[in-house]
Write a protein that holds these residues in place. Structure first.
Motif, short mmCIF file in Angstrom:
data_model
loop_
_atom_site.label_atom_id
_atom_site.label_comp_id
_atom_site.label_asym_id
_atom_site.label_seq_id
_atom_site.Cartn_x
_atom_site.Cartn_y
_atom_site.Cartn_z
N GLN A 451 15.82 4.64 -1.10
CA GLN A 451 14.06 3.45 -0.54
C GLN A 451 13.30 4.61 -0.73
O GLN A 451 11.78 4.21 -1.49
N LEU A 452 13.15 5.85 -1.01
CA LEU A 452 11.93 7.05 -0.64
C LEU A 452 11.50 6.69 -2.58
O LEU A 452 12.00 6.48 -3.40
N HIS A 453 10.30 7.34 -2.64
CA HIS A 453 9.62 7.05 -4.20
C HIS A 453 9.96 9.22 -4.68
O HIS A 453 9.70 9.36 -3.71
N SER A 454 10.27 9.35 -5.73
CA SER A 454 10.84 10.37 -5.94
C SER A 454 10.47 10.57 -7.75
O SER A 454 10.46 9.76 -8.10
N ALA A 455 10.63 11.52 -8.09
CA ALA A 455 10.96 11.89 -9.36
C ALA A 455 11.82 13.66 -10.27
O ALA A 455 11.32 14.24 -8.69
N ARG A 456 12.60 12.85 -10.69
CA ARG A 456 13.79 13.53 -11.35
C ARG A 456 13.68 14.79 -12.47
O ARG A 456 12.82 13.87 -13.95
N ASP A 489 7.80 10.96 -2.66
CA ASP A 489 8.27 11.81 -1.06
C ASP A 489 9.33 12.71 -1.96
O ASP A 489 9.26 14.40 -1.17
N TYR A 490 9.71 13.09 -2.91
CA TYR A 490 10.13 14.22 -3.30
C TYR A 490 10.43 14.66 -4.62
O TYR A 490 9.96 13.72 -5.20
N PHE A 534 8.56 16.53 0.41
CA PHE A 534 6.98 16.09 0.08
C PHE A 534 6.69 15.88 1.70
O PHE A 534 5.81 16.30 2.66
N SER A 535 7.12 14.31 1.75
CA SER A 535 6.23 13.26 2.37
C SER A 535 7.84 14.00 3.92
O SER A 535 8.80 14.62 3.84
N GLN A 536 6.75 13.41 5.52
CA GLN A 536 8.30 13.93 6.07
C GLN A 536 9.38 13.78 6.28
O GLN A 536 10.30 14.04 7.12
N ASP A 537 9.80 11.99 5.82
CA ASP A 537 10.82 10.97 5.36
C ASP A 537 11.85 11.95 4.90
O ASP A 537 12.74 11.96 4.95
N VAL A 539 11.50 15.23 4.49
CA VAL A 539 12.11 17.13 4.71
C VAL A 539 12.77 16.25 5.68
O VAL A 539 13.80 17.33 5.64
N LEU A 540 13.18 15.30 6.86
CA LEU A 540 14.39 14.76 7.40
C LEU A 540 15.05 14.80 6.57
O LEU A 540 16.09 15.19 7.31
N LEU A 541 14.90 13.83 5.48
CA LEU A 541 16.13 13.78 4.53
C LEU A 541 16.71 15.07 4.16
O LEU A 541 18.03 14.93 4.72
N ALA A 542 16.29 15.47 3.88
CA ALA A 542 16.61 17.31 3.18
C ALA A 542 17.23 18.27 3.89
O ALA A 542 18.30 18.71 3.66
#
Length: 677
Positions: A451-456, A489-490, A534-537, A539-542
């Motif tokens: 659900q989070l937005h990211s780039a790989r 988000d990351y 980056f986002s708090q979500d 950070v918690l995921l990591a």
């Protein structure tokens, strides 16, 4: 064309039925074996037909003339492969939709590389090929709307057809190989240069006491080599050969010939090479299996006694062949040659997009050429993706002459709906794309990750002479800032784990959060995933993912009787979700093993077969035999039933709740969750 020893490209452009009929008329008018490549076969066609995805088996074969039906999509790897099978004097007839509407035509081939559910239009690739084809005076055009246009071939020297003996270039290399003591010899050449014939001559003329063995990705592709070998070479499939070598060191074998070596996993190649005194590897400059020059830089750099061999002169057609030149320009086969021979220091980092790439030929060639040289498994499919796949962005490092010295390729990921993210986690859906986001859900425990937005970071490369100067880190640092500005988000990366690579990504600020349980066939490494949150979500995921990763590592290392001595504790919400996913959906044993071990600490959880596997380390094959089961699928289903029964015994209310949640009968985020904890 036959007198000059050349081949040409004929474009038929128009409605599909018209193009097909004109092509059939051409095959009847001109004699030849007329290979026909299309997704849909033609009834009563007198010659060989193949689907584009099946032409790899024809490598090493030779045809006079071919028809390539690209009216529904352009399979670039098949196109380059077929062009390499055509003998001198041949026509390659390419069927295309109406010329003026090419960029508006959805390309069915895009389903292989665009990571979209439906075919997409490919305007950037079409713009590129139109520009190249219209600039080539040797291409023949026949349009349904505007008729035939084309020019006669410019006068050139008459071509001398090979007489069946080795050329001067081949003979020079053959003499060196026949005198070889030990070592690894790497033969790189374009198609039609006679590398298979040279390898066959080596086997036929070798006078040593030992045999010559041959391996290749497909036996059908070594027909030419075996003909030249005159029965003096024994073929082995790569897997069978490696199994034989591991069982018993080969005796009385002087040469191992590995044809199209770039298509064989590197770990397998290294192990095979170590078993033989002399090895000849052949690979193509560019083709189905990737880049020969990139293979040289990447794989051959790890060889201690390596000798490089080249064949430059074509044998099956004349030098400067119009068809070869055209296909090479269309698919950027020679892009590596565009890189600066004397690159300067980094002066500028610039973000670029697909529109800029297609409109700046120097930038396009150098960007793609650098990626090809650094990642030898880069193929024409990657070129198609580069031009038109959605969600891509790029950056380049430029020197003072505006030459590309570094390249980075990013892919957007995530943003899936909560419902689809849960389906991915449960193992019921696997939508295209989103490599890291989906892996964290399907193979980890992070059902929220998609659900989070990211780039790989998909690819990164620096010219070889400027590596270890901080250029790659500079590109990544800029992309970290760009990702923050975009509100992602990351930022993530997936790579084959080595200590050196991990130290690099760690120095760039990445946190290791997941590693695969099996070595990848292509690299021989475990697939690792790392992110910069980056986002708090995120950070918690990591934090959660690292904890789960460490627990998985602990379970694989610690002595099991210590695990079995741990006292039972109440299952947490995450455990219930994970166990329900295993029992009532398709979560894997590896992904759920931490929670499964926690479950087995409870005496009421009988799970007799699963206990034997996790605690007693009984192999699945033995459990299948002892349980009189039909196979591993039946064994896994038995484990799921055992876990379902155990959950019901532990807490019937929670079991029903999480079963309904896993079955998507409750919202993804359920207020009822807290009330039943």
């Amino acid at each position: 064309m036959q007198q000059y020893g050349v081949r040409r490209l004929l474009i038929l452009s128009g409605q599909a039925a018209w193009c097909r009929q004109q092509a059939l008329d051409v095959t009847r008018q001109y004699s030849g074996d007329w290979l026909w490549v299309a997704d849909t076969p033609i009834s009563d066609y007198p010659h060989l037909q193949r689907k584009p995805e099946s032409v790899q088996s024809l490598l090493g074969s030779e045809f006079s003339h071919a028809v390539f039906d690209a009216s529904k999509g352009i399979h670039a790897e098949a196109l380059i492969a077929i062009s390499g099978t055509l003998s001198s004097g041949s026509l390659l007839v390419l069927l295309l939709p109406e010329w003026d509407r090419l960029d508006q035509q959805p390309d069915n081939d895009s389903l292989r590389w665009s990571e979209t559910p439906e075919p997409i239009c490919t305007p950037h690739f079409i713009q590129h090929i139109k520009r190249q084809l219209q600039a080539d005076n040797d291409v023949l055009f026949w349009s349904q709307n505007s008729g035939f246009t084309g020019q006669l071939l410019a006068k050139r020297n008459l071509w001398m057809r090979p007489d069946g003996t080795s050329t001067r270039e081949q003979q020079h290399l053959l003499e060196s190989l026949l005198q070889a003591d030990t070592g690894t010899y790497v033969l790189i050449a374009g198609r039609g240069r006679g590398k298979s014939a040279l390898a066959g001559m080596l086997a036929a003329q070798w006078s040593g006491e030992g045999e010559c063995w041959l391996t290749a990705p497909a036996q059908a592709s070594v027909n030419t080599l075996q003909q030249w070998a005159d029965g003096k070479v024994s073929f082995w499939a790569p897997d069978a050969l490696l199994e034989q070598c591991l069982a018993e060191q080969p005796q009385h074998v002087d040469w191992l010939i590995i044809d199209e070596a770039a298509a064989i996993p590197t770990a397998q190649l290294y192990r095979l090479i170590s078993c033989f005194p002399r090895v000849l590897l052949t690979t193509t400059v560019q083709g189905y299996e990737g880049s020969g020059r990139g293979f040289l830089l990447k794989f051959c750099a790890g060889l201690t006694d390596m000798h490089l061999l080249n064949l430059q002169q074509p044998i099956r057609w004349a030098d400067n062949d119009p068809l070869e030149r055209c296909i090479h320009q269309l698919l950027l086969v020679e892009a590596e040659n565009s890189l600066s021979e004397q690159p300067g220091k980094l002066k500028q980092i610039m973000d670029i997009n697909q529109h800029q790439l297609v409109n700046k030929e120097k930038l396009l060639n150098q960007f793609y050429g650098l990626l090809t040289s650094a990642h030898y498994r880069t193929t024409p499919l990657d070129l198609r993706r580069l031009f038109d796949a959605p969600g891509l962005s790029f950056s380049v490092g430029l020197d003072d002459k505006q030459s590309v010295i570094a390249a980075l390729w990013l892919v957007d990921e995530g943003g899936l709906s909560p419902e689809l993210a849960r389906e991915v986690w449960a193992g019921r859906r696997r939508p295209r794309g989103n490599l890291v986001a989906q892996s964290l859900a399907a193979h980890g425990t992070e059902y929220l990750a998609p659900q989070l937005h990211s780039a790989r970071i998909s690819r990164i490369a620096v010219v070889s002479s400027l590596r270890r100067q901080g250029i790659a880190r500079a590109l990544i640092a800029q992309q970290i800032e760009r990702a923050k500005q975009r509100g992602l988000d990351y930022l993530s990366v997936s790579f084959g784990y080595t200590e050196e690579l991990w130290q690099f990504w760690q120095a760039c600020g990445f946190e290791l959060i997941h590693m695969g349980s099996h070595q990848e066939v292509s690299s021989g490494c475990y697939a690792a995933m790392a992110i910069v949150p980056f986002s708090q979500d995120a950070v918690l995921l990591a934090r959660r993912a690292k904890r789960q990763f460490l627990l998985n590592q602990l379970l694989s290392c610690v002595k099991l009787h210590h695990v079995n001595d741990i006292a039972p504790a109440e299952l947490a919400q995450e455990d219930w979700r994970e166990l329900a996913g295993f029992a009532f959906a398709h979560r894997t044993l590896e992904a759920s093993q931490v929670s499964l071990y926690r479950l087995l600490r409870h005496p009421s959880a009988i799970c007799s077969s699963l206990r034997q596997r996790l605690e007693g380390q009984t192999t699945p094959d033995i459990l299948v035999k002892e349980g009189n089961l039909s196979g591993r699928k039946a064994l896994i289903q038995q484990w799921r039933l055992e876990v379902a029964e155990a959950l019901l015994m532990l807490n019937q209310e929670k079991c029903h709740h999480w079963k309904n949640w896993v079955a998507a009968q409750l919202p993804v985020i359920s207020p009822a969750v807290e009330s039943i904890q």
